[in-house]
Design an enzyme around this catalytic site. Structure first.
Site, PDB file in Angstrom:
ATOM      1  N   ARG A 142       0.852  -1.191   0.000  1.00 18.56           N
ATOM      2  CA  ARG A 142       0.000   0.000   0.000  1.00 18.56           C
ATOM      3  C   ARG A 142       0.886   1.239   0.000  1.00 18.56           C
ATOM      4  O   ARG A 142       1.766   1.375   0.853  1.00 18.56           O
ATOM      5  CB  ARG A 142      -0.932   0.041   1.220  1.00 18.56           C
ATOM      6  CG  ARG A 142      -2.079   1.054   1.070  1.00 18.56           C
ATOM      7  CD  ARG A 142      -2.911   1.188   2.335  1.00 18.56           C
ATOM      8  NE  ARG A 142      -2.152   1.847   3.383  1.00 18.56           N
ATOM      9  CZ  ARG A 142      -2.154   1.465   4.667  1.00 18.56           C
ATOM     10  NH1 ARG A 142      -2.856   0.415   5.043  1.00 18.56           N
ATOM     11  NH2 ARG A 142      -1.437   2.117   5.551  1.00 18.56           N
ATOM     12  N   ASN A 163       4.213   0.861   2.175  1.00 17.77           N
ATOM     13  CA  ASN A 163       4.082  -0.208   3.161  1.00 17.77           C
ATOM     14  C   ASN A 163       4.191  -1.575   2.497  1.00 17.77           C
ATOM     15  O   ASN A 163       3.477  -1.860   1.529  1.00 17.77           O
ATOM     16  CB  ASN A 163       2.735  -0.103   3.874  1.00 17.77           C
ATOM     17  CG  ASN A 163       2.535   1.265   4.497  1.00 17.77           C
ATOM     18  OD1 ASN A 163       3.074   1.568   5.548  1.00 17.77           O
ATOM     19  ND2 ASN A 163       1.750   2.112   3.835  1.00 17.77           N
ATOM     20  N   LYS A 339      12.005   3.031   6.277  1.00 14.79           N
ATOM     21  CA  LYS A 339      11.999   4.459   5.921  1.00 14.79           C
ATOM     22  C   LYS A 339      13.302   4.874   5.245  1.00 14.79           C
ATOM     23  O   LYS A 339      13.307   5.744   4.376  1.00 14.79           O
ATOM     24  CB  LYS A 339      11.759   5.305   7.170  1.00 14.79           C
ATOM     25  CG  LYS A 339      10.473   5.004   7.924  1.00 14.79           C
ATOM     26  CD  LYS A 339       9.262   5.329   7.083  1.00 14.79           C
ATOM     27  CE  LYS A 339       7.984   5.235   7.919  1.00 14.79           C
ATOM     28  NZ  LYS A 339       7.758   3.910   8.473  1.00 14.79           N
ATOM     29  N   GLU A 405       7.222   0.788  12.238  1.00 10.69           N
ATOM     30  CA  GLU A 405       5.855   0.874  11.762  1.00 10.69           C
ATOM     31  C   GLU A 405       4.917   0.864  12.958  1.00 10.69           C
ATOM     32  O   GLU A 405       5.330   0.617  14.074  1.00 10.69           O
ATOM     33  CB  GLU A 405       5.540  -0.326  10.844  1.00 10.69           C
ATOM     34  CG  GLU A 405       6.446  -0.434   9.646  1.00 10.69           C
ATOM     35  CD  GLU A 405       6.179   0.623   8.600  1.00 10.69           C
ATOM     36  OE1 GLU A 405       5.288   1.454   8.805  1.00 10.69           O
ATOM     37  OE2 GLU A 405       6.892   0.631   7.586  1.00 10.69           O
ATOM     38  N   GLY A 406       3.637   1.135  12.672  1.00  5.52           N
ATOM     39  CA  GLY A 406       2.619   0.914  13.685  1.00  5.52           C
ATOM     40  C   GLY A 406       2.125   2.147  14.406  1.00  5.52           C
ATOM     41  O   GLY A 406       1.215   2.078  15.202  1.00  5.52           O
ATOM     42  N   ARG A 487      -8.409   7.309   4.586  1.00  7.04           N
ATOM     43  CA  ARG A 487      -8.544   7.465   6.039  1.00  7.04           C
ATOM     44  C   ARG A 487      -8.497   8.957   6.361  1.00  7.04           C
ATOM     45  O   ARG A 487      -7.775   9.716   5.723  1.00  7.04           O
ATOM     46  CB  ARG A 487      -7.401   6.758   6.772  1.00  7.04           C
ATOM     47  CG  ARG A 487      -7.483   5.251   6.750  1.00  7.04           C
ATOM     48  CD  ARG A 487      -6.204   4.624   7.261  1.00  7.04           C
ATOM     49  NE  ARG A 487      -5.084   4.960   6.386  1.00  7.04           N
ATOM     50  CZ  ARG A 487      -3.816   4.691   6.686  1.00  7.04           C
ATOM     51  NH1 ARG A 487      -3.518   4.116   7.835  1.00  7.04           N
ATOM     52  NH2 ARG A 487      -2.854   4.996   5.850  1.00  7.04           N
TER      53      ARG A 487
END
Length: 511
Positions: A142, A163, A339, A405-406, A487
């Site tokens: 994504r 991602n 990243k 992440e997260g 989102r």
């Protein structure tokens, strides 16, 4: 990445610097809005637009956080995101297939995040030493964007991150699009007595991400079985314990079974050793209780250190990596989403080493380059030394990102100098400095736990893609766009995790 919404944003103080768009939303009377909310909640519960609340019982799902109305999104930017997805899929597949390139970056990067990036890299080295028997990899990707609004210029998508592991909301993104279409068709947005539609149907596209993401999983099964339709093999979905976003995942599993006849089973990382076994000679992976052969291991966990509760969990990740099942993703593919790799891949010269610009791809190649904002290393290279100065002297223009992440890991604007000064300078190289994106904000409304929140929101578009590729040769076997996700979150919020309470799932009204 699971339900993270790590976005770059303008603070409330910046509102005066841009115009507020409000005309895109119906201005309902209180009684109309109450009726709308009732219909929204009942449709969501009836159609699977749901999550589990904290401390849930298995029979207690609730409506997922959503906006009341679809949020405006420029048609040209929406199309741009679609146009570049296949090229981004190919780029990251080629990077994940270049161990030599990754080795020089990840081996150094691992020292700055030893308990996660370092452990992923260590596990990959162990897997390589033991022998990796499956050259094929399944990417379920994504690419996340915001629209950069610059006066006098056409709206441009700018990439926030790419991602490569555990991408979420492919299921709920389709459902929220259906929800907003239902409310529009039902007349819940209408200001007229005849309950006519407020939006044109053609301006409210619905993502087909459930079908397309499940098709991607089926592609993995197909190539595992030597280009044959399912031969009874199954997909193993590796999940978090007491996953709250389970319905988003199950929608893909249900479609996989109904559309392709492929069953799935869900296990946590800690259950792998006790509930699976590997046939010694073939390295095929089987489920102990049913003796089903696993064709694809689909990771919906393993993207953060909290997913590994002990060394046993890391050992179980190694078991899966060395099995014959196709992984979505492999460890190298997961590491390609770091990243630092994203920062390096903003360089056209480096990108050109992985994907070839030709007459067929030239336009999309230029579009891909146009999605980048400035991203800097914080090392001792000339570019890194310049970035250190920028971070300390003009922090309001940037966000500081680690490799994690997260969600909850980014440092924004004025917080950057104090953070950097709080850690040894040698550790700065474990971060990237990214130019802030300036999205438009809208006066939509968010519905969470039955309560309406009415304050400016900003939105992030995610574009899904699936790709099957050979990591040994770099050959691409299949490459497909797989729909989208919108989102939204409060404009004043740094973070935006939907399940965590910061954001919500949304849909687009194209303008």
């Amino acid at each position: 990445m699971a339900s993270d919404f790590q976005s770059d944003y303008r603070s409330q103080n910046d509102i005066t610097n841009c115009s507020m768009v409000t005309a895109a939303f119906p201005q309902l009377e209180k009684s109309q809005e109450e009726s709308l909310v009732d219909n929204l909640l009942q449709w969501s519960l009836a159609n699977g637009l749901v999550i589990y609340p904290p401390n849930f019982k298995s029979y207690q799902p609730v409506s997922a956080p959503t906006t009341l109305y679809p949020t405006p999104f420029p048609k040209v930017a929406f199309q741009d995101a679609k146009d570049v997805q296949l090229l981004f899929n190919e780029l990251y597949a080629k990077v994940a297939s270049d161990e030599k390139f990754l080795f020089g970056i990840i081996d150094e990067l691992a020292q700055f995040d030893s308990d996660f990036t370092g452990k992923l890299w260590e596990t990959y080295i162990k897997a390589k030493n033991q022998g990796i028997v499956q050259p094929l990899s399944l990417g379920i990707f994504r690419s996340d964007y915001m629209v950069n609004e610059i006066e006098g210029k056409k709206p441009q998508i700018k990439q926030i991150e790419f991602n490569t592991v555990s991408v979420s909301f492919g299921g709920l993104s389709e459902k929220v699009g259906e929800l907003h279409n239902y409310l529009n068709n039902h007349g819940d947005y209408s200001l007229d007595e005849d309950s006519s539609k407020f939006y044109k149907t053609e301006d409210l596209p619905i993502s087909d991400s459930i079908k397309k993401l499940s098709d991607g999983l089926a592609d993995g099964d197909y190539y595992y079985n030597n280009q044959k339709k399912s031969t009874g093999t199954i997909v193993l979905v590796v999940v978090q314990d007491r996953e709250r976003n389970v319905f988003d995942q199950r929608l893909l599993e249900f479609a996989l079974l109904s559309n392709h006849g492929i069953k799935s089973i869900r296990l946590t990382l800690s259950e792998i050793e006790s509930k699976t076994f590997i046939e010694p000679n073939s390295k095929k992976l089987f489920i102990k209780s049913t003796n089903d052969e696993v064709s694809v291991v689909y990771f919906r966990s393993g993207y953060a250190p909290t997913d590994f509760n002990s060394q046993k969990d890391w050992d179980n990740r190694l078991i899966l990596e060395t099995s014959k099942a196709i992984k979505a993703p492999t460890l190298l593919t997961q590491l390609a989403g770091a990243k630092k790799i994203q920062q390096i891949l903003t360089d056209e010269e480096i990108i050109s080493k992985f994907i070839t610009k030709n007459p067929e791809t030239e336009n999309n190649f230029s579009q891909l380059l146009d999605t980048f904002v400035a991203i800097y290393p914080l090392d001792n290279s000339p570019k890194g030394l310049d970035a250190k100065k920028l971070a300390l002297e003009t922090p309001d223009n940037f966000v500081l990102k680690p490799q994690r992440e997260g969600g909850g890991n980014n440092i924004y604007k004025q917080d950057i100098p104090n953070f950097l000064k709080s850690i040894p300078e040698k550790d700065w190289a474990g971060y990237i400095l990214m130019e802030l994106i300036h999205p438009q904000h809208y006066q939509n409304k968010i519905l969470r736990d039955g309560e309406i929140y009415n304050e400016p929101i900003i939105s992030e578009l995610g574009r899904f893609g699936t790709i099957v590729f050979n990591q040994e040769s770099g050959e691409i076997l299949s490459n497909n766009d797989a729909g989208w996700l919108l989102r939204s979150k409060f404009e004043s919020s740094n973070e935006g995790g939907v399940a965590a309470g910061f954001g919500c799932v949304d849909s687009v009204v194209l303008n």
